[in-house]
Structures are given as structure tokens and as C-alpha cells.
Design an enzyme around this catalytic site. Structure first.
Site, PDB file in Angstrom:
ATOM      1  N   HIS A 462       0.818  -1.210   0.000  1.00  0.00           N
ATOM      2  CA  HIS A 462       0.000   0.000   0.000  1.00  0.00           C
ATOM      3  C   HIS A 462       0.857   1.268   0.000  1.00  0.00           C
ATOM      4  O   HIS A 462       0.331   2.381  -0.190  1.00  0.00           O
ATOM      5  CB  HIS A 462      -0.931   0.005   1.220  1.00  0.00           C
ATOM      6  CG  HIS A 462      -2.326   0.417   0.886  1.00  0.00           C
ATOM      7  ND1 HIS A 462      -2.614   1.520   0.107  1.00  0.00           N
ATOM      8  CD2 HIS A 462      -3.532  -0.124   1.213  1.00  0.00           C
ATOM      9  CE1 HIS A 462      -3.919   1.645  -0.024  1.00  0.00           C
ATOM     10  NE2 HIS A 462      -4.517   0.659   0.633  1.00  0.00           N
ATOM     11  N   ARG A 463       2.169   1.137   0.170  1.00  0.00           N
ATOM     12  CA  ARG A 463       3.034   2.321   0.145  1.00  0.00           C
ATOM     13  C   ARG A 463       3.272   2.827  -1.270  1.00  0.00           C
ATOM     14  O   ARG A 463       3.570   4.009  -1.467  1.00  0.00           O
ATOM     15  CB  ARG A 463       4.391   2.000   0.799  1.00  0.00           C
ATOM     16  CG  ARG A 463       4.318   1.683   2.284  1.00  0.00           C
ATOM     17  CD  ARG A 463       5.669   1.223   2.803  1.00  0.00           C
ATOM     18  NE  ARG A 463       6.124   0.001   2.152  1.00  0.00           N
ATOM     19  CZ  ARG A 463       7.314  -0.566   2.395  1.00  0.00           C
ATOM     20  NH1 ARG A 463       8.160  -0.005   3.263  1.00  0.00           N
ATOM     21  NH2 ARG A 463       7.655  -1.691   1.781  1.00  0.00           N
TER      22      ARG A 463
END
Length: 491
Positions: A462-463
Site C-alpha cells: 500500500h506504500r
């Protein structure tokens, strides 16, 4: 005077710090040449043969098969060609061949002997001599020599060492415990002294070490058989797992159950465990999935197979082609996150796609990668998948083949499961899983029909992107599977 050359275990691949010694290809006393393979080792990524950078006589093998060796530590010691030969010493018996004693060694050559002395002080039962004895030098080549050499006069160029009575007795014990044609079953002076003090005949013991090497625990088993059996479980080796035999008193304290086996975590399994743990610890992952009607793709492949049964790509090759096309449209999923020295992060993109795919082997799960997969057709991808699968199952994959992927495709449908929230193959940022294709009821044009349905699961970091990017990529691949003819015409 030429000094013994010590070859240190080299770095066998980026990020690798250790390797498991699988098998020696040479023995102490062998004459070897430059670049001759001397050992087989298994790294976290592949099985490789290690060549020698030196030519000469092997004097020390620093390790046993099954032992894990650190990169930069001694692997083998070689006495260069032309160096002084070891001194021959007669045991004084007319029925025994002479024993070879080490030649006088410079202080710089005592490293292996010092290493042994430290191990012996610690009381290790696994100390195998070949490394030298206390007060002596490095290992010498042990071989039977002509009696004329042993009877050489004191005026010969080599200094003759006169053994005392006890040394002669020890040498006789050493000779009695040799294994013909193999590395001699040489034992530690500590073990020999223990056997002598307790009246144990070493000639009657079959060593538990490699090639019958006698270790401390073997002598202790003869001296104290009852106490050893009472405090130790009976272990039966079955390959990589050690099973505890029935009747053992070895009980787990937490559960109260008997322990039936102990399996060392090493080799590929150790590397997979470390990589998966790091992935879970460092990556804030999220998972999205979708059910897909794969009927059109299955029908397309069936039609191609009728016209060309020997060169039709497999379904995984078609999906791989859709994946590479999708990554071109959503390149955030084909990246890597790097951490700078100051703790800051940056996302690294790539000018190409190395597509990894999971392959189950006897050595565990391996992930070889297809280099520049975005430039290959479905047929070419199929050929690479088949080739690399054969390579990893034979244990011949290189570190580059196993560690250069930028995105992974995992077909866990071959195991008969529908879906899985896969763990990202660190340092990649996403992995796509494909479940089994099975008949399911499906609505087509408002009518209920039986269709070939599979589940796609995307786990992503998700980064590097938000859910919109991940969903867009997953939907692109799903649409390609549902309408393969249209998508293949455009990519």
C-alpha cells in the site's frame, strides 16, 4: 618456502551470507588443478559447484556435509605444487605402514590448527581432525608410502621426528580406524585419549560421522551406554527430518505430548522463512480479488491446440502475457522501495519486467524469473516457463534466475485451491495469484449458465499505490481473460 593457501567461501550471490555444504568433490591428499570443482553447496537460492582458485594438494576440508558455512570463512586448504612434502615417520612396526607427520610450519600457517584448538577446548563432540593436533602444524596428507622413505637416514633433507611410545600407540589407533578409499576416519586426540583412559577399542567402533569418522559422542556411547540412553531420545534419520522413536522419554513441556520429529530449518526453507517474515514485518499489504469467467480463454486455447497440438501455450503463459501488458499500464506495481541511509524511502521503477512465477520443487517453493518478459509472446513465455521450471527442479538455477524478479505470478490453482492471500515476494511490491478453474453457475446475458470460473487475487504494497491502481490492474487482467481475442489483438 610456499605457504598453504586457504580458500575462503566466496560470495555466491547478492545478499547471501552463508551456504550449506552438500558434498565434497575432493578428499584430503588429492591433487587438484585450478578451477576444478571441489564442493557442492546449497545457497538460499540455488545449488552450485565451487571451483578452486589454487592448484596443489588438498590438506584440509573445513567442514562436513550438512554443515552451514559462513561466506568469508575457510572452505579448503591447499598446499601448492612444489611445496615441501610432509615428513614420514615410522611407527616401529613391521606390519603397519608409516604415518605421515606434518612438516614444520611457519607461524602464519597455524590458523587452522588454532581453530581446532579452540573447538577442542570447548569440548565439542564433533571435532574432526585433519586440522592438526595441539602443538603441531596444519594438516598433512595421510597416505601409505614406500618403506624406503620411512627408513631414510637422518642426513636426508627432511627432518625425521622420533615418536615417543605414547605417540606410536596413538598412531596405531589412528591407522586402525581408517576407511579404505575414503577420507581416513581420523579422530581428535581428545577422543583418542578418552578411549585410551577407558579401555575402549577404537577398531571396534563404527563412527557416526561422514565416511565413518569417529566422534566424541561415539566413544561416550560405549563408555556410558545406559546413562546416554536414559537422557537422550532415540533418533532415526529420515532424510532432512529426524524422527524420535517410540518409547522415547522426550516430552514437550508445554503440551505434554511426546516429540515425534525435529526438522532443521535450513537451505531453501530457511531462506523462504526469512523472506516471508521480512515481507510481513516491513510491507503494509492489502489484498483485492475478483471472480473471472475464463470460458473464452479455455475455448481459445482448445481451438489452438486442435490446429497445433505441440506448440500451444499453456493457460499460465496467456495469463502471464496479460500480466505484463497490465504492468505497462500500471507501472507502480512493477517497482521496489529502497531505504536510504537517513531512513527516507524512494520508489524505484524499472525499464522492463522480470516476471517471476512460483514453482514447487523437492527443495521447496522456488521463484525463477523470466527476464524481459514484457518483450515475449505467449508462446515464448510458455517456453521460458517450461525451461525454468525444469532448471529449478534439477537444482541448477542460478542466483540471478531466482533473485531478479520485479513481479510474481503464482498459480496455486494447481494445488486444487480456489484462492489465497499470498505473501509478497520481498523486495517486490505485488503478487498475483490464480486459483483453480472450475465449473460454476454464472449469469450470461441475463441467463444462468455453467461457465469456467477462476479467482484472481492481488496482494500489493500500500506504500506504492492506492486501491484504485491495484483494482485497475486486476480488472485489466480479468477483462483480458474474459475477452482474450480482443486483448491479444491490442498487445
Amino acid at each position: 618456502m610456499s605457504e598453504t593457501k586457504v580458500f575462503l567461501l566466496p560470495d555466491l550471490g547478492e545478499g547471501l551470507t552463508e551456504a550449506e555444504l552438500v558434498n565434497w568433490l575432493v578428499s584430503v591428499g588429492d591433487e587438484i588443478r585450478v578451477d576444478q570443482p571441489i564442493a557442492e553447496v546449497e545457497t538460499a537460492k540455488s545449488m552450485v559447484e565451487v571451483p578452486s582458485p589454487y592448484a596443489g594438494t588438498v590438506t584440509v576440508l573445513h567442514g562436513e556435509p550438512g554443515q552451514t558455512l559462513d561466506v568469508g570463512k575457510p572452505l579448503i586448504s591447499v598446499l601448492p605444487i612444489g611445496a615441501p612434502t610432509p615428513v614420514m615417520v615410522s611407527t616401529g612396526s613391521t606390519n603397519e605402514s608409516p604415518v605421515v607427520e606434518p612438516a614444520e610450519t611457519k607461524p602464519a600457517e597455524t590458523g587452522a590448527a588454532d581453530t581446532y584448538r579452540e573447538e577442542e577446548k570447548a569440548g565439542s563432540g564433533n571435532v574432526l581432525i585433519g586440522y592438526g593436533t595441539p602443538g603441531g602444524s596444519g594438516a598433512a596428507r595421510r597416505t601409505r608410502a614406500p618403506r624406503a622413505v620411512a627408513a631414510a637416514s637422518p642426513t636426508h633433507d627432511h627432518r625425521v621426528v622420533e615418536p615417543d611410545t605414547q605417540k606410536a600407540a596413538d598412531d596405531l589407533l589412528l591407522l586402525r580406524t581408517r576407511v579404505p578409499g575414503k577420507l581416513g576416519a581420523v579422530i581428535s586426540p581428545l577422543v583418542r585419549r578418552m578411549a585410551r583412559e577407558h579401555g575402549v577399542d577404537l577398531g571396534e567402533i563404527h563412527g557416526s560421522g561422514d565416511s565413518g569418522l569417529i566422534m566424541r559422542k561415539d566413544v561416550e556411547a560405549v563408555i556410558h551406554p545406559e546413562s546416554r540412553q536414559a537422557r537422550s531420545p532415540q533418533l532415526v534419520s529420515t532424510g532432512s527430518t529426524t524422527e524420535v522413536s517410540t518409547g522415547s522419554t522426550n516430552v514437550d513441556a508445554r503440551t505434554g505430548l511426546g516429540i515425534s520429529s525435529r526438522t532443521p530449518v535450513k537451505g531453501v526453507r530457511k531462506a523462504v522463512a526469512a523472506n516471508m517474515s521480512r515481507s510481513r514485518a516491513e510491507i503494509p499489504e492489502a489484498t483485492v480479488w475478483v471472480d473471472v469467467d475464463a470460458t473464452a480463454l479455455v475455448d481459445l486455447r482448445a481451438g489452438l491446440k486442435k490446429s497445433d497440438p505441440h506448440h500451444t501455450p499453456g493457460l499460465l503463459a496467456f495469463i502471464a502475457r496479460f500480466v505484463t501488458a497490465g504492468l505497462k499500464r500500471f507501472p507502480d506495481l512493477n517497482t521496489r522501495i529502497e531505504t536510504a541511509a537517513d531512513g527516507s524511502h524512494e520508489i524505484v521503477g524499472f525499464a522492463g519486467i522480470n516476471l517471476g512465477f512460483a514453482a514447487q520443487t523437492d527443495r521447496g517453493l522456488m521463484v525463477p524469473s523470466i527476464r524481459n518478459a514484457d518483450k515475449l509472446s505467449a508462446r515464448e513465455l510458455d517456453a521460458e516457463i517450461r525451461r525454468l521450471t525444469a532448471v529449478v527442479r534439477e537444482g541448477k538455477a542460478t542466483p540471478e534466475q531466482l533473485g531478479s524478479g520485479t513481479f510474481t505470478l503464482n498459480n496455486y490453482g494447481v494445488f486444487g485451491v480456489d484462492g489465497s492471500a499470498a505473501i509478497i515476494n520481498h523486495p517486490e511490491v505485488a503478487i498475483l495469484g490464480v486459483g483453480r478453474i472450475m465449473d460454476k453457475p454464472w449469469v450470461v446475458d441475463g441467463e444462468l449458465a455453467v461457465r469456467k470460473v477462476t479467482e484472481l487475487t492481488l496482494t500489493f504494497d500500500h506504500r506504492v499505490c492506492d486501491g484504485g491502481t491495484a483494482a485497475g490492474f486486476l480488472r485489466f487482467v480479468a477483462d483480458a481473460i474474459e475477452k482474450p481475442a480482443t486483448v491479444l489483438a491490442d498487445i
